[in-house]
Scaffold this motif. Sequence first.
Motif, PDB file in Angstrom:
ATOM      1  N   TYR A 110       0.841  -1.201   0.000  1.00 46.46           N
ATOM      2  CA  TYR A 110       0.000   0.000   0.000  1.00 46.46           C
ATOM      3  C   TYR A 110       0.878   1.253   0.000  1.00 46.46           C
ATOM      4  O   TYR A 110       1.852   1.352   0.749  1.00 46.46           O
ATOM      5  CB  TYR A 110      -0.928   0.035   1.220  1.00 46.46           C
ATOM      6  N   TRP A 111       0.502   2.207  -0.835  1.00 47.53           N
ATOM      7  CA  TRP A 111       1.121   3.536  -0.818  1.00 47.53           C
ATOM      8  C   TRP A 111       0.136   4.507  -0.196  1.00 47.53           C
ATOM      9  O   TRP A 111      -0.928   4.735  -0.744  1.00 47.53           O
ATOM     10  CB  TRP A 111       1.465   4.015  -2.237  1.00 47.53           C
ATOM     11  N   SER A 112       0.483   5.064   0.955  1.00 45.99           N
ATOM     12  CA  SER A 112       1.756   4.951   1.639  1.00 45.99           C
ATOM     13  C   SER A 112       1.511   4.740   3.119  1.00 45.99           C
ATOM     14  O   SER A 112       0.373   4.878   3.598  1.00 45.99           O
ATOM     15  CB  SER A 112       2.590   6.231   1.434  1.00 45.99           C
ATOM     16  N   LEU A 113       2.569   4.413   3.847  1.00 43.75           N
ATOM     17  CA  LEU A 113       2.419   4.213   5.290  1.00 43.75           C
ATOM     18  C   LEU A 113       1.958   5.496   5.963  1.00 43.75           C
ATOM     19  O   LEU A 113       1.042   5.486   6.789  1.00 43.75           O
ATOM     20  CB  LEU A 113       3.755   3.762   5.897  1.00 43.75           C
ATOM     21  N   LEU A 114       2.597   6.616   5.608  1.00 43.98           N
ATOM     22  CA  LEU A 114       2.338   7.904   6.261  1.00 43.98           C
ATOM     23  C   LEU A 114       1.839   8.940   5.264  1.00 43.98           C
ATOM     24  O   LEU A 114       2.206   8.909   4.085  1.00 43.98           O
ATOM     25  CB  LEU A 114       3.633   8.448   6.879  1.00 43.98           C
ATOM     26  N   ASP A 115       1.031   9.867   5.727  1.00 46.18           N
ATOM     27  CA  ASP A 115       0.849  11.089   4.953  1.00 46.18           C
ATOM     28  C   ASP A 115       2.235  11.698   4.775  1.00 46.18           C
ATOM     29  O   ASP A 115       3.013  11.789   5.740  1.00 46.18           O
ATOM     30  CB  ASP A 115      -0.041  12.080   5.707  1.00 46.18           C
ATOM     31  N   SER A 116       2.563  12.123   3.581  1.00 44.06           N
ATOM     32  CA  SER A 116       3.920  12.620   3.353  1.00 44.06           C
ATOM     33  C   SER A 116       3.916  13.640   2.227  1.00 44.06           C
ATOM     34  O   SER A 116       2.859  14.066   1.757  1.00 44.06           O
ATOM     35  CB  SER A 116       4.867  11.451   3.041  1.00 44.06           C
ATOM     36  N   TYR A 117       5.097  14.013   1.791  1.00 44.47           N
ATOM     37  CA  TYR A 117       5.246  15.016   0.746  1.00 44.47           C
ATOM     38  C   TYR A 117       5.009  14.363  -0.608  1.00 44.47           C
ATOM     39  O   TYR A 117       5.733  13.436  -0.996  1.00 44.47           O
ATOM     40  CB  TYR A 117       6.655  15.607   0.806  1.00 44.47           C
ATOM     41  N   GLU A 118       3.987  14.806  -1.320  1.00 44.94           N
ATOM     42  CA  GLU A 118       3.621  14.175  -2.594  1.00 44.94           C
ATOM     43  C   GLU A 118       4.056  15.039  -3.786  1.00 44.94           C
ATOM     44  O   GLU A 118       3.249  15.564  -4.548  1.00 44.94           O
ATOM     45  CB  GLU A 118       2.116  13.906  -2.644  1.00 44.94           C
ATOM     46  N   TRP A 119       5.380  15.195  -3.869  1.00 49.51           N
ATOM     47  CA  TRP A 119       5.977  15.824  -5.039  1.00 49.51           C
ATOM     48  C   TRP A 119       5.349  17.178  -5.360  1.00 49.51           C
ATOM     49  O   TRP A 119       5.265  18.024  -4.490  1.00 49.51           O
ATOM     50  CB  TRP A 119       5.948  14.868  -6.235  1.00 49.51           C
ATOM     51  N   GLU A 120       4.896  17.394  -6.603  1.00 54.98           N
ATOM     52  CA  GLU A 120       4.372  18.721  -6.963  1.00 54.98           C
ATOM     53  C   GLU A 120       3.068  19.055  -6.246  1.00 54.98           C
ATOM     54  O   GLU A 120       2.646  20.211  -6.207  1.00 54.98           O
ATOM     55  CB  GLU A 120       4.186  18.845  -8.483  1.00 54.98           C
ATOM     56  N   ALA A 121       2.415  18.064  -5.641  1.00 49.85           N
ATOM     57  CA  ALA A 121       1.198  18.319  -4.873  1.00 49.85           C
ATOM     58  C   ALA A 121       1.498  18.768  -3.454  1.00 49.85           C
ATOM     59  O   ALA A 121       0.582  19.138  -2.711  1.00 49.85           O
ATOM     60  CB  ALA A 121       0.321  17.065  -4.839  1.00 49.85           C
ATOM     61  N   GLY A 122       2.765  18.748  -3.068  1.00 56.31           N
ATOM     62  CA  GLY A 122       3.128  19.153  -1.716  1.00 56.31           C
ATOM     63  C   GLY A 122       2.427  18.304  -0.669  1.00 56.31           C
ATOM     64  O   GLY A 122       2.414  17.074  -0.752  1.00 56.31           O
ATOM     65  N   PHE A 123       1.797  18.976   0.287  1.00 60.62           N
ATOM     66  CA  PHE A 123       1.070  18.263   1.340  1.00 60.62           C
ATOM     67  C   PHE A 123      -0.442  18.279   1.117  1.00 60.62           C
ATOM     68  O   PHE A 123      -1.220  18.015   2.034  1.00 60.62           O
ATOM     69  CB  PHE A 123       1.409  18.860   2.713  1.00 60.62           C
ATOM     70  N   THR A 124      -0.871  18.593  -0.115  1.00 57.13           N
ATOM     71  CA  THR A 124      -2.315  18.664  -0.376  1.00 57.13           C
ATOM     72  C   THR A 124      -2.920  17.316  -0.708  1.00 57.13           C
ATOM     73  O   THR A 124      -4.140  17.185  -0.755  1.00 57.13           O
ATOM     74  CB  THR A 124      -2.610  19.628  -1.546  1.00 57.13           C
ATOM     75  N   ALA A 125      -2.096  16.325  -0.978  1.00 51.72           N
ATOM     76  CA  ALA A 125      -2.598  14.982  -1.289  1.00 51.72           C
ATOM     77  C   ALA A 125      -2.122  14.030  -0.195  1.00 51.72           C
ATOM     78  O   ALA A 125      -0.916  13.902   0.037  1.00 51.72           O
ATOM     79  CB  ALA A 125      -2.090  14.523  -2.651  1.00 51.72           C
ATOM     80  N   GLN A 126      -3.062  13.391   0.489  1.00 51.62           N
ATOM     81  CA  GLN A 126      -2.734  12.577   1.659  1.00 51.62           C
ATOM     82  C   GLN A 126      -3.065  11.116   1.384  1.00 51.62           C
ATOM     83  O   GLN A 126      -4.219  10.706   1.433  1.00 51.62           O
ATOM     84  CB  GLN A 126      -3.509  13.094   2.873  1.00 51.62           C
ATOM     85  N   PHE A 127      -2.011  10.330   1.113  1.00 48.63           N
ATOM     86  CA  PHE A 127      -2.165   8.918   0.775  1.00 48.63           C
ATOM     87  C   PHE A 127      -1.960   7.999   1.973  1.00 48.63           C
ATOM     88  O   PHE A 127      -2.109   6.793   1.859  1.00 48.63           O
ATOM     89  CB  PHE A 127      -1.167   8.526  -0.314  1.00 48.63           C
ATOM     90  N   GLY A 128      -1.583   8.541   3.119  1.00 48.18           N
ATOM     91  CA  GLY A 128      -1.133   7.723   4.223  1.00 48.18           C
ATOM     92  C   GLY A 128      -2.215   6.940   4.948  1.00 48.18           C
ATOM     93  O   GLY A 128      -3.359   7.366   5.054  1.00 48.18           O
ATOM     94  N   LEU A 129      -1.799   5.777   5.470  1.00 49.41           N
ATOM     95  CA  LEU A 129      -2.630   5.054   6.439  1.00 49.41           C
ATOM     96  C   LEU A 129      -2.602   5.790   7.769  1.00 49.41           C
ATOM     97  O   LEU A 129      -3.577   5.769   8.523  1.00 49.41           O
ATOM     98  CB  LEU A 129      -2.100   3.632   6.630  1.00 49.41           C
ATOM     99  N   MET A 130      -1.472   6.436   8.037  1.00 47.96           N
ATOM    100  CA  MET A 130      -1.303   7.200   9.271  1.00 47.96           C
ATOM    101  C   MET A 130      -1.412   8.700   8.980  1.00 47.96           C
ATOM    102  O   MET A 130      -0.764   9.210   8.066  1.00 47.96           O
ATOM    103  CB  MET A 130       0.060   6.907   9.899  1.00 47.96           C
ATOM    104  N   HIS A 131      -2.232   9.367   9.761  1.00 49.46           N
ATOM    105  CA  HIS A 131      -2.309  10.826   9.674  1.00 49.46           C
ATOM    106  C   HIS A 131      -1.074  11.419  10.346  1.00 49.46           C
ATOM    107  O   HIS A 131      -0.658  10.983  11.413  1.00 49.46           O
ATOM    108  CB  HIS A 131      -3.570  11.325  10.376  1.00 49.46           C
ATOM    109  N   VAL A 132      -0.467  12.412   9.697  1.00 50.74           N
ATOM    110  CA  VAL A 132       0.682  13.112  10.266  1.00 50.74           C
ATOM    111  C   VAL A 132       0.319  14.578  10.437  1.00 50.74           C
ATOM    112  O   VAL A 132      -0.157  15.219   9.494  1.00 50.74           O
ATOM    113  CB  VAL A 132       1.928  12.969   9.372  1.00 50.74           C
ATOM    114  N   ASP A 133       0.533  15.099  11.627  1.00 48.84           N
ATOM    115  CA  ASP A 133       0.254  16.505  11.903  1.00 48.84           C
ATOM    116  C   ASP A 133       1.502  17.312  11.533  1.00 48.84           C
ATOM    117  O   ASP A 133       2.466  17.378  12.310  1.00 48.84           O
ATOM    118  CB  ASP A 133      -0.082  16.689  13.382  1.00 48.84           C
ATOM    119  N   PHE A 134       1.471  17.942  10.364  1.00 49.29           N
ATOM    120  CA  PHE A 134       2.639  18.674   9.896  1.00 49.29           C
ATOM    121  C   PHE A 134       2.774  20.037  10.567  1.00 49.29           C
ATOM    122  O   PHE A 134       3.777  20.726  10.368  1.00 49.29           O
ATOM    123  CB  PHE A 134       2.573  18.832   8.371  1.00 49.29           C
ATOM    124  N   ASN A 135       1.792  20.416  11.367  1.00 50.16           N
ATOM    125  CA  ASN A 135       1.892  21.657  12.141  1.00 50.16           C
ATOM    126  C   ASN A 135       2.494  21.419  13.516  1.00 50.16           C
ATOM    127  O   ASN A 135       2.733  22.368  14.269  1.00 50.16           O
ATOM    128  CB  ASN A 135       0.500  22.295  12.290  1.00 50.16           C
TER     129      ASN A 135
END
Length: 497
Positions: free
Chosen positions: A446-471
């Motif tokens: 599965y892509w991906s384990l964590l919400d992470s940086y999605e290239w040109e989409a930055g942090f607007t696309a969240q693929f993670g199983l785990m939510h990450v609080d980037f704030n």
Amino acid sequence: MFHLLLSLMTITLVGCNNENKILTFPDGFLIGAASSAYQVEGAWNVDDKGISNWDHFVHHNPERIVDGSNADVTTDSYHRHEEDVNILSDLGVDHYRFSMSWSRILPKGHSGYVSKSALRYYHSLLDELDAKGIIPFVTIYHWDHPQSLEEAGGWLNDNMPQWFEDYARVIFQNFAHRVKYFVTLNELNIYCTMAYRRAEHPPAIKLNGTGDYQCLHNQLKAHALAYHVYDEEFRKEFNGQLGITTLCFGHFSKDTIDLASEDLAYEFECGWPSHPIFSETGDYPEVMKKQVALRSKAQGYKTSRLPVFSEDWVARIKGTSDFFGLNYYSSRIVKRLSTSSRINWPNDEGLEYTMDPKWVSAQRTKNNIQSKVILQLILKVVPEGLGKVLRKIREKYNNPTVYITENGVSSSSGKNDDERINYLRSHLKVILSAVNDGCNIKGYTYWSLLDSYEWEAGFTAQFGLMHVDFNDANRTRTPKKSVHWLKNVISTRKLFL
């Protein structure tokens, strides 16, 4: 190549109605999650790490990223990898696919200087995985390389395959004794398309029909060189597996009887990097060579814009993979364009690509900020397209061993991600159906384990199983609803429909 007995490939189906159907995963089928170095590590300038092409690109061109962000810190997995492995262990995965950073391991770009701190980091990550009994799938290159090599021409420089071979040898020398699954390069077709056709990834140079072809030409050479290094210098002692991953879309003709258009779309996208490696003849697909040559001639070129492999290179590339790494997210509708407008076609294959309006969009628009690429290419849920691709791979390449190395969906619903659960369920169902139909599929990632940086989409696309609080400075990880659902699937080895 790890073929299971037919009896082990059979899916068990119990229950007498749709609500009670249960599909059982075959013995030995691996289930895991994935990430990539630039997207999760952060620590962009820690210790002696060199600047990567992505570091340089986002720092100098923040306007090219949807939200203007960068991955200088992202999920900070460089400092939090122990926590991430604990998450993987709690989830119960069999394997974890992650990539190593070329600019971290070889800060100067060449193998004359190898970073000891980088080796310590990746050995520490492998130690954690080993302690939890999690199999590492290591991607040698997932789109990030030293900026010094980019300034020397990157993948358009014919020396890049040799530089990659040197880098791969360093990886094997330091990690082959503890890693049994390697992926050389991730999604050659997407990397070269985004970098040189769409010009949305570094170096973002629009060389449609020339640069994209030359880029992939050199990446295939790089892959083959790395494969032969492993085969000749490391396989006998360590007996690992070395493969490559390709992103493939499912294709459905707008005219239901026009199957030729579906196959044409496949060959120009998935066959472009796959045919040279997995087919019996090697080299680029014949239809691709013919189409590009015809259009090049119509445009006034003396020779085809598609590079030509020598007979030696065709032989060196053919068969250089122990498994087919498949990344699948979505599908497209294809329609053939008139041959009378060949010169003005938007692409060499002469096809129009659209979406079926009946297909469900996975991610709702959030504050009207979305990557056009993500919206166009990722966010339509079409599980039947995956089944189509799996069967095409079986038919075209004599049923190779397949690991699904990426499959996932972006969701804007936060932690209650029912759409992700539905996506997982529908795609796993299609995979198990394909296994039952004779496709030699050995694992799912599965892509991906964590919400992470999605290239040109930055942090607007969240693929993670785990939510990450980037704030949050601690980058707090919180399981989404899908974690609990997938954990049950993995522990029971059953898919409840």
